[in-house]
Design a protein around this motif. Sequence first.
Motif, mmCIF file in Angstrom:
data_model
loop_
_atom_site.group_PDB
_atom_site.id
_atom_site.type_symbol
_atom_site.label_atom_id
_atom_site.label_comp_id
_atom_site.label_asym_id
_atom_site.label_seq_id
_atom_site.Cartn_x
_atom_site.Cartn_y
_atom_site.Cartn_z
ATOM 1 N N GLY A 172 -9.238 -2.271 -51.710
ATOM 2 C CA GLY A 172 -10.395 -1.487 -51.322
ATOM 3 C C GLY A 172 -10.211 -0.851 -49.961
ATOM 4 O O GLY A 172 -9.092 -0.696 -49.476
ATOM 5 N N ARG A 173 -11.326 -0.515 -49.343
ATOM 6 C CA ARG A 173 -11.333 0.163 -48.056
ATOM 7 C C ARG A 173 -11.937 -0.736 -46.990
ATOM 8 O O ARG A 173 -12.955 -1.386 -47.211
ATOM 9 N N THR A 174 -11.315 -0.750 -45.832
ATOM 10 C CA THR A 174 -11.763 -1.574 -44.716
ATOM 11 C C THR A 174 -12.561 -0.728 -43.724
ATOM 12 O O THR A 174 -12.214 0.421 -43.460
ATOM 13 N N ALA A 175 -13.633 -1.327 -43.194
ATOM 14 C CA ALA A 175 -14.457 -0.668 -42.165
ATOM 15 C C ALA A 175 -14.918 0.714 -42.612
ATOM 16 O O ALA A 175 -14.712 1.712 -41.921
ATOM 17 N N THR A 264 -19.985 -4.658 -39.900
ATOM 18 C CA THR A 264 -18.946 -3.784 -40.443
ATOM 19 C C THR A 264 -18.945 -3.874 -41.964
ATOM 20 O O THR A 264 -18.926 -4.974 -42.527
ATOM 21 N N ILE A 265 -18.970 -2.730 -42.616
ATOM 22 C CA ILE A 265 -19.055 -2.666 -44.079
ATOM 23 C C ILE A 265 -17.686 -2.368 -44.658
ATOM 24 O O ILE A 265 -17.006 -1.426 -44.233
ATOM 25 N N HIS A 266 -17.293 -3.178 -45.625
ATOM 26 C CA HIS A 266 -16.047 -2.969 -46.359
ATOM 27 C C HIS A 266 -16.373 -2.701 -47.825
ATOM 28 O O HIS A 266 -17.391 -3.179 -48.344
ATOM 29 N N HIS A 267 -15.520 -1.952 -48.486
ATOM 30 C CA HIS A 267 -15.646 -1.713 -49.919
ATOM 31 C C HIS A 267 -14.413 -2.274 -50.617
ATOM 32 O O HIS A 267 -13.302 -1.756 -50.445
ATOM 33 N N ARG A 268 -14.605 -3.332 -51.396
ATOM 34 C CA ARG A 268 -13.494 -3.952 -52.111
ATOM 35 C C ARG A 268 -13.965 -4.396 -53.490
ATOM 36 O O ARG A 268 -15.139 -4.732 -53.680
ATOM 37 N N LEU A 287 -17.225 -6.281 -52.493
ATOM 38 C CA LEU A 287 -17.863 -6.021 -51.212
ATOM 39 C C LEU A 287 -18.373 -4.592 -51.231
ATOM 40 O O LEU A 287 -17.633 -3.664 -51.539
ATOM 41 N N LEU A 288 -19.632 -4.421 -50.928
ATOM 42 C CA LEU A 288 -20.224 -3.084 -50.846
ATOM 43 C C LEU A 288 -21.440 -3.167 -49.945
ATOM 44 O O LEU A 288 -21.932 -4.243 -49.640
ATOM 45 N N GLY A 289 -21.929 -2.038 -49.492
ATOM 46 C CA GLY A 289 -23.063 -2.095 -48.592
ATOM 47 C C GLY A 289 -23.433 -0.783 -47.939
ATOM 48 O O GLY A 289 -24.456 -0.700 -47.273
ATOM 49 N N ALA A 290 -22.638 0.254 -48.119
ATOM 50 C CA ALA A 290 -22.976 1.532 -47.497
ATOM 51 C C ALA A 290 -24.112 2.218 -48.256
ATOM 52 O O ALA A 290 -24.308 2.005 -49.451
ATOM 53 N N LEU A 291 -24.865 3.031 -47.553
ATOM 54 C CA LEU A 291 -25.926 3.858 -48.134
ATOM 55 C C LEU A 291 -26.998 3.047 -48.836
ATOM 56 O O LEU A 291 -27.479 3.396 -49.905
ATOM 57 N N GLY A 292 -27.347 1.920 -48.252
ATOM 58 C CA GLY A 292 -28.491 1.193 -48.772
ATOM 59 C C GLY A 292 -28.179 0.176 -49.839
ATOM 60 O O GLY A 292 -29.042 -0.604 -50.195
ATOM 61 N N LEU A 338 -19.499 1.809 -56.161
ATOM 62 C CA LEU A 338 -18.536 2.077 -55.093
ATOM 63 C C LEU A 338 -18.004 3.504 -55.174
ATOM 64 O O LEU A 338 -17.845 4.175 -54.150
ATOM 65 N N ARG A 339 -17.724 3.958 -56.389
ATOM 66 C CA ARG A 339 -17.212 5.319 -56.555
ATOM 67 C C ARG A 339 -18.242 6.345 -56.083
ATOM 68 O O ARG A 339 -17.904 7.318 -55.402
ATOM 69 N N ALA A 340 -19.515 6.130 -56.415
ATOM 70 C CA ALA A 340 -20.566 7.051 -55.982
ATOM 71 C C ALA A 340 -20.685 7.066 -54.469
ATOM 72 O O ALA A 340 -20.843 8.125 -53.849
ATOM 73 N N ALA A 341 -20.607 5.879 -53.841
ATOM 74 C CA ALA A 341 -20.685 5.822 -52.381
ATOM 75 C C ALA A 341 -19.491 6.500 -51.735
ATOM 76 O O ALA A 341 -19.630 7.261 -50.766
#
Length: 533
Positions: A172-175, A264-268, A287-292, A338-341
């Motif tokens: 996934g993506r860090t930070a 810090t938000i990670h996407h995994r 792990l997700l958390g961006a945009l609400g 995650l893809r939408a975010a």
Amino acid sequence: MDPVIVVGAGPAGLALALSLAAQDVPSVVLDETGGKDESRPARTVVLRADTAAAAERLGCATLRDEGVRWTGWRSMLRRQEMRRLPLGDAVTPAPLHVPQHALARGLREAVAAERLVKLVTDSRLDTLEQDRTGVTAHTRGPSGTWWRGSYLVGCDGARSTVRKLLGIRFPGRTAVERHAVAALRTELPWPGEALLHRRPPWLPGTEEVTARPLADGLWRLDWLLPPRGDLVTPESLVARVRDTLAGWCGETPAYELLDTGVHTIHHRLARRWRVDRTFLAGDAAHLLGALGTQGVDEGLRDVGNLAWKLAHAWHHGASSVLLDSYQDERRTAVAARLRAADQSLPILRSGGGLRTYLPGAARGHDAMLTDGHLGHGPLGAPPVHTHSPLAPEPTASWAPVATRTGAPVEDVRVTAPDGTTGTLRGRLGRGLLVVLVAPGTGVWDRRHWVSAGVMPRLATAVDGLPVRAELLVTEAYPGASAHTVLLVRPDGHLAAAFAGVRPGELHAAADAVRGGAPAADRAGRGARTADVD
């Protein structure tokens, strides 16, 4: 049969143990901590209406006392109000905002009162072995020992030991985003309402700040930080608090700062969520958390999806289709989120450029952000299991209703044949629900409708289903005509809707929802057939 082993005693692990207990399945929860959750007012969770209802159904009493449902939502761009939405009706239900330690404490209290759950503290998993009939796990610590379970579920967080022991990758993506966070007690001009303020003019360089109310006059404030900004010092964070409050109130009001931090938000996303008899859930799986979007909220959705499938397997055995469907459904849903975010972030976070000149761009971006925070659209809406392996085959007698097949059902009032009433969500979690839309049942005497019309035939059909099911009636359901029969999964997703009572089709649909008969049952039927022949 051996209990289910749950590794991790965060909200997902505790909720899973309670969900299994509600379906008469014992569990052992291995908690590597001492059994107490640190009080952090700035660490909060937002639960959508369906996940909040699930937590309340499990006996989490703290939600009523320490959670708050927002009365409205405001969004601003610079000095202009872009949107104001009242919350709390059927169209825009209010999210529930609660400190994470309060949620965890409420679940722990419910676990302590549940005889089917054994919570073992100071137990860190270090070995995991699987065979054809179960899972053997070893823990180290004061109570280090071997444990034997029928299944094992890793709910042990982002650094999951279970995931590592299984050798599952976690790419996934860090930070992806960084936020400065503060919890404080003060008075703001919009009591009870949440605010999203983009590019406030008194905070140069700040792309976004949110204010979300909590109980007892508390607020959580979040400032979106530049991806490679300077270190956030205590002094700079206090300056942010004072400048933000002054910008909203005209001058800095009295406030009590309770907690601060940098989030810090990670996407995994784990590559696999099931390996034989072992599963991943919650932060161990994603792990997700961006945009609400909220990780705990998605973790509770994992629990709702997995618990009834494990319970069916524990009591009756299960096909591989049923157990595999957990990964098929939940991993697909989280991957889509995650893809939408990831597709939206470059558009929403890029400063200036083309978006400044696009007509309606600001309002479009505001709508996208609002949807993410309130639980709508691709960034926030509950998942729809459109292509689930458990989906029944449509037939000519399927009836159209307002809910898409595979989507969560509406929370209508229902009545059981014994006369008890409640909400549809309140009956979830223990088996299939068969709901008859029967206008007038709310005013007719129960003795009349329970033995009249299509009810006796439907009751007989429900008794003959291959899985546990409960028959309910409702006065009305959105988009449904009289005598429509809804088949609802234990996690609240609509499996099918029939025009009238169709015993054969209802039986086939229920069989599809359970993933077909377990392999042992199919083999047994084949052997019995061979004996007859």
